[in-house]
Design a protein around this motif. Structure first.
Motif, mmCIF file in Angstrom:
data_model
loop_
_atom_site.group_PDB
_atom_site.id
_atom_site.type_symbol
_atom_site.label_atom_id
_atom_site.label_comp_id
_atom_site.label_asym_id
_atom_site.label_seq_id
_atom_site.Cartn_x
_atom_site.Cartn_y
_atom_site.Cartn_z
ATOM 1 N N LEU A 1 -6.085 0.251 8.732
ATOM 2 C CA LEU A 1 -4.942 -0.494 8.179
ATOM 3 C C LEU A 1 -5.030 -1.910 8.709
ATOM 4 O O LEU A 1 -4.845 -2.131 9.910
ATOM 5 N N VAL A 2 -5.318 -2.857 7.844
ATOM 6 C CA VAL A 2 -5.458 -4.258 8.250
ATOM 7 C C VAL A 2 -4.365 -5.063 7.558
ATOM 8 O O VAL A 2 -4.418 -5.288 6.343
ATOM 9 N N PRO A 3 -3.355 -5.506 8.312
ATOM 10 C CA PRO A 3 -2.117 -6.034 7.718
ATOM 11 C C PRO A 3 -2.133 -7.526 7.458
ATOM 12 O O PRO A 3 -1.292 -8.253 7.975
ATOM 13 N N VAL A 4 -3.061 -7.966 6.618
ATOM 14 C CA VAL A 4 -3.032 -9.343 6.119
ATOM 15 C C VAL A 4 -3.343 -9.291 4.627
ATOM 16 O O VAL A 4 -3.911 -8.303 4.138
ATOM 17 N N PRO A 5 -3.004 -10.356 3.876
ATOM 18 C CA PRO A 5 -3.230 -10.316 2.427
ATOM 19 C C PRO A 5 -4.694 -10.075 2.072
ATOM 20 O O PRO A 5 -5.603 -10.444 2.829
ATOM 21 N N GLY A 6 -4.891 -9.466 0.901
ATOM 22 C CA GLY A 6 -6.231 -9.133 0.448
ATOM 23 C C GLY A 6 -6.383 -7.661 0.132
ATOM 24 O O GLY A 6 -7.422 -7.249 -0.358
ATOM 25 N N GLY A 7 -5.324 -6.885 0.387
ATOM 26 C CA GLY A 7 -5.282 -5.482 -0.012
ATOM 27 C C GLY A 7 -4.283 -5.353 -1.146
ATOM 28 O O GLY A 7 -3.076 -5.497 -0.927
ATOM 29 N N VAL A 8 -4.771 -5.107 -2.357
ATOM 30 C CA VAL A 8 -3.937 -5.209 -3.561
ATOM 31 C C VAL A 8 -3.972 -3.887 -4.322
ATOM 32 O O VAL A 8 -5.049 -3.384 -4.652
ATOM 33 N N LEU A 9 -2.802 -3.356 -4.622
ATOM 34 C CA LEU A 9 -2.735 -2.116 -5.395
ATOM 35 C C LEU A 9 -3.112 -2.389 -6.851
ATOM 36 O O LEU A 9 -2.805 -3.450 -7.410
ATOM 37 N N ILE A 10 -3.791 -1.404 -7.447
ATOM 38 C CA ILE A 10 -4.204 -1.486 -8.850
ATOM 39 C C ILE A 10 -3.300 -0.558 -9.659
ATOM 40 O O ILE A 10 -3.220 0.647 -9.363
ATOM 41 N N ARG A 11 -2.642 -1.101 -10.672
ATOM 42 C CA ARG A 11 -1.774 -0.274 -11.526
ATOM 43 C C ARG A 11 -2.166 -0.438 -12.988
ATOM 44 O O ARG A 11 -2.710 -1.468 -13.396
ATOM 45 N N SER A 12 -1.881 0.591 -13.747
ATOM 46 C CA SER A 12 -2.066 0.506 -15.199
ATOM 47 C C SER A 12 -0.884 -0.272 -15.794
ATOM 48 O O SER A 12 0.102 -0.569 -15.104
ATOM 49 N N GLY A 13 -0.998 -0.584 -17.071
ATOM 50 C CA GLY A 13 0.104 -1.256 -17.739
ATOM 51 C C GLY A 13 1.394 -0.452 -17.690
ATOM 52 O O GLY A 13 2.495 -1.011 -17.746
ATOM 53 N N ASP A 14 1.272 0.866 -17.548
ATOM 54 C CA ASP A 14 2.450 1.736 -17.459
ATOM 55 C C ASP A 14 2.953 1.897 -16.033
ATOM 56 O O ASP A 14 3.900 2.645 -15.787
ATOM 57 N N GLY A 15 2.262 1.241 -15.096
ATOM 58 C CA GLY A 15 2.721 1.327 -13.710
ATOM 59 C C GLY A 15 2.093 2.452 -12.912
ATOM 60 O O GLY A 15 2.430 2.624 -11.741
ATOM 61 N N ASP A 16 1.191 3.202 -13.536
ATOM 62 C CA ASP A 16 0.525 4.267 -12.762
ATOM 63 C C ASP A 16 -0.356 3.647 -11.678
ATOM 64 O O ASP A 16 -1.040 2.648 -11.906
ATOM 65 N N LEU A 17 -0.377 4.286 -10.533
ATOM 66 C CA LEU A 17 -1.222 3.821 -9.428
ATOM 67 C C LEU A 17 -2.645 4.315 -9.650
ATOM 68 O O LEU A 17 -2.897 5.529 -9.715
ATOM 69 N N LEU A 18 -3.589 3.386 -9.743
ATOM 70 C CA LEU A 18 -4.984 3.743 -10.028
ATOM 71 C C LEU A 18 -5.889 3.597 -8.812
ATOM 72 O O LEU A 18 -7.020 4.097 -8.817
ATOM 73 N N GLY A 19 -5.414 2.876 -7.767
ATOM 74 C CA GLY A 19 -6.241 2.663 -6.582
ATOM 75 C C GLY A 19 -5.866 1.367 -5.914
ATOM 76 O O GLY A 19 -4.727 0.895 -6.042
ATOM 77 N N ALA A 20 -6.803 0.798 -5.169
ATOM 78 C CA ALA A 20 -6.550 -0.476 -4.479
ATOM 79 C C ALA A 20 -7.865 -1.206 -4.273
ATOM 80 O O ALA A 20 -8.923 -0.593 -4.151
ATOM 81 N N VAL A 21 -7.743 -2.528 -4.235
ATOM 82 C CA VAL A 21 -8.875 -3.402 -3.916
ATOM 83 C C VAL A 21 -8.625 -4.015 -2.540
ATOM 84 O O VAL A 21 -7.504 -4.427 -2.233
ATOM 85 N N GLY A 22 -9.671 -4.088 -1.733
ATOM 86 C CA GLY A 22 -9.607 -4.815 -0.465
ATOM 87 C C GLY A 22 -10.703 -5.853 -0.425
ATOM 88 O O GLY A 22 -11.850 -5.549 -0.758
ATOM 89 N N ILE A 23 -10.339 -7.071 -0.047
ATOM 90 C CA ILE A 23 -11.316 -8.160 0.042
ATOM 91 C C ILE A 23 -11.131 -8.896 1.360
ATOM 92 O O ILE A 23 -10.000 -9.131 1.803
ATOM 93 N N THR A 24 -12.279 -9.263 1.966
ATOM 94 C CA THR A 24 -12.265 -10.080 3.180
ATOM 95 C C THR A 24 -13.447 -11.035 3.141
ATOM 96 O O THR A 24 -14.449 -10.767 2.483
ATOM 97 N N GLY A 25 -13.309 -12.156 3.848
ATOM 98 C CA GLY A 25 -14.412 -13.106 3.940
ATOM 99 C C GLY A 25 -13.942 -14.547 4.021
ATOM 100 O O GLY A 25 -14.490 -15.343 4.765
ATOM 101 N N ASP A 26 -12.918 -14.882 3.259
ATOM 102 C CA ASP A 26 -12.375 -16.242 3.289
ATOM 103 C C ASP A 26 -10.977 -16.160 3.929
ATOM 104 O O ASP A 26 -10.718 -15.252 4.712
ATOM 105 N N THR A 27 -10.115 -17.118 3.671
ATOM 106 C CA THR A 27 -8.748 -16.971 4.161
ATOM 107 C C THR A 27 -8.110 -15.772 3.477
ATOM 108 O O THR A 27 -8.497 -15.395 2.369
ATOM 109 N N SER A 28 -7.123 -15.192 4.114
ATOM 110 C CA SER A 28 -6.480 -14.021 3.530
ATOM 111 C C SER A 28 -5.865 -14.351 2.174
ATOM 112 O O SER A 28 -5.932 -13.538 1.241
ATOM 113 N N ASP A 29 -5.296 -15.530 2.046
ATOM 114 C CA ASP A 29 -4.713 -15.918 0.754
ATOM 115 C C ASP A 29 -5.791 -15.980 -0.330
ATOM 116 O O ASP A 29 -5.584 -15.507 -1.459
#
Lengths: 145, 145, 145, 145
Positions: free
Chosen positions: C97-125
């Motif tokens: 669990l890394v608590p800075v921006p860059g972990g984004v939930l993926i949802r369908s157009g209907d709001g279903d939870l499909l997964g998450a993306v995590g990215i690191t390397g530059d600033t968290s923003d």
């Protein structure tokens, strides 16, 4: 109380003696670890070409020997009889126990426990031979089983 | 890519140079670890009088530096701003991340990453100074931040 | 029930879109991980020059988001208020669990939870911006907080 | 030393070649992981229908190969002789060692170690065949044992 202590220079002498023994015998690249009586690294050296897990393997031979109070050859013999005991003992002590020859207790001439050497890289028998050579070359007593 | 490799003899040269620097400065007993670019130990030496956790601390400085791609001084600076991030990053990579100076990246003259040195025992600033001395004494480039 | 599923090809589209966004913005080398709703890796890519701990960091952003049901930006906000809660939650779920921006939930157009993306390397923003670009480029909905 | 580096594009080529090989042979859904020489993920892809533990299994084949310096087929052969050694070695290196075929070392034409591929999903023999196809399709040398 122990009147002799395994200082860093003695540990380095053991490592260089073990590595020299390996070269003389034409062994594959060796990884050599010397632990103090508490199981903590004093010296570690991984020769060029040794794979990335080798420090953990070498440490596991020496750490297992200290944990059970016998050279890792004896732990192998126990594993041949009761593999489940050795597996469980390894898990109980945190995972660092590799039950094949090459983990050798270091004792003073008076029998005091000074630490352990772990070596990996060639056959387990050859690893043990190099460990014994390193310990004896430093004027100490090797207990491989 | 990498045209230079950190072999065992070079790593030993770094360790002996760092220890010599520590003695010249009158530092407390040092523990010095050199890791390859993948974070695996090449050499470790713990001086007489150093406490039992010191190899893990030294390794954590160097391993954290490699994991995040910056010297451990920069990780300390981030911890001063966002302690919870550095704590979480350490947990995410398995625990081996110590965010104070003394974890220094080793680079070739061409900038290739060759590994990292971790030192602990004296003040963090002095630990770092010894690490830099060891790396530069081996003709390589130190990146402490 | 979810009527849409995050298959491998969609996950790869997210990764390539996020990486393209990073290149367009001139970001540092990125590491991109896509997790399924159970927190397990579907795709991971670590760009040349990214340091060795980056897959674990990226996974920690995405895994933390799934574990707590909110983008990692919201977890950062909680950490700013109650760092000890976030540290304890991270430990309770096993460390990832890394608590800075860059972990984004993926949802369908209907709001279903499909997964998450995590990215690191530059600033968290910037990591978060690339993650959102990747998700939206695949025709899905990004939830960064 | 190493004059060739396993960049992300080459690693992706290996993955796509291995997956194409799997499709041609009609294999079950594959999970393919490419690690750098230090054992860290460069690329991972888990095909639709592969179960949730498959990235860890694939990584364990490749990581074990790197840790011990031999393809996972050789580690299986050792396990057939001394199961307790392989179990203990896996524990000593932290758990990520899966001793069946499908963990294949990647070498350059000059024999330099560039990393490892791990594949799981079909029979171990078929997993290995796909890994070799991926490596050779990228113009590199596969070492399955």
């Amino acid at each position: 109380m122990s009147t002799q202590h395994l200082d860093l220079e003695t540990a380095r002498t053991i490592v260089s003696g073990a590595r020299a023994s390996g070269r003389e015998q034409g062994l594959k690249p060796l990884t050599v670890v010397v632990l103090d009586p508490g199981g903590h690294i004093v010296v570690a050296e991984r020769e060029d070409g040794a794979s990335i897990g080798r420090v953990d393997i070498a440490r596991g031979k020496a750490h297992g020997a200290l944990a059970l109070g016998m050279g890792s050859r004896s732990i192998m013999n126990r594993a041949e009889q009761q593999a489940y005991f050795v597996a469980a003992a390894g898990a109980a002590i945190g995972g660092s126990l590799v039950p094949v020859p090459g983990g050798v207790l270091i004792r003073s001439g008076d029998g005091d426990l000074l630490g352990a050497v772990g070596i990996t890289g060639d056959t387990s028998d050859n690893d043990e031979t190099a460990a014994v050579a390193g310990i004896e070359g430093a004027g100490l007593v090797a207990q491989p089983d």
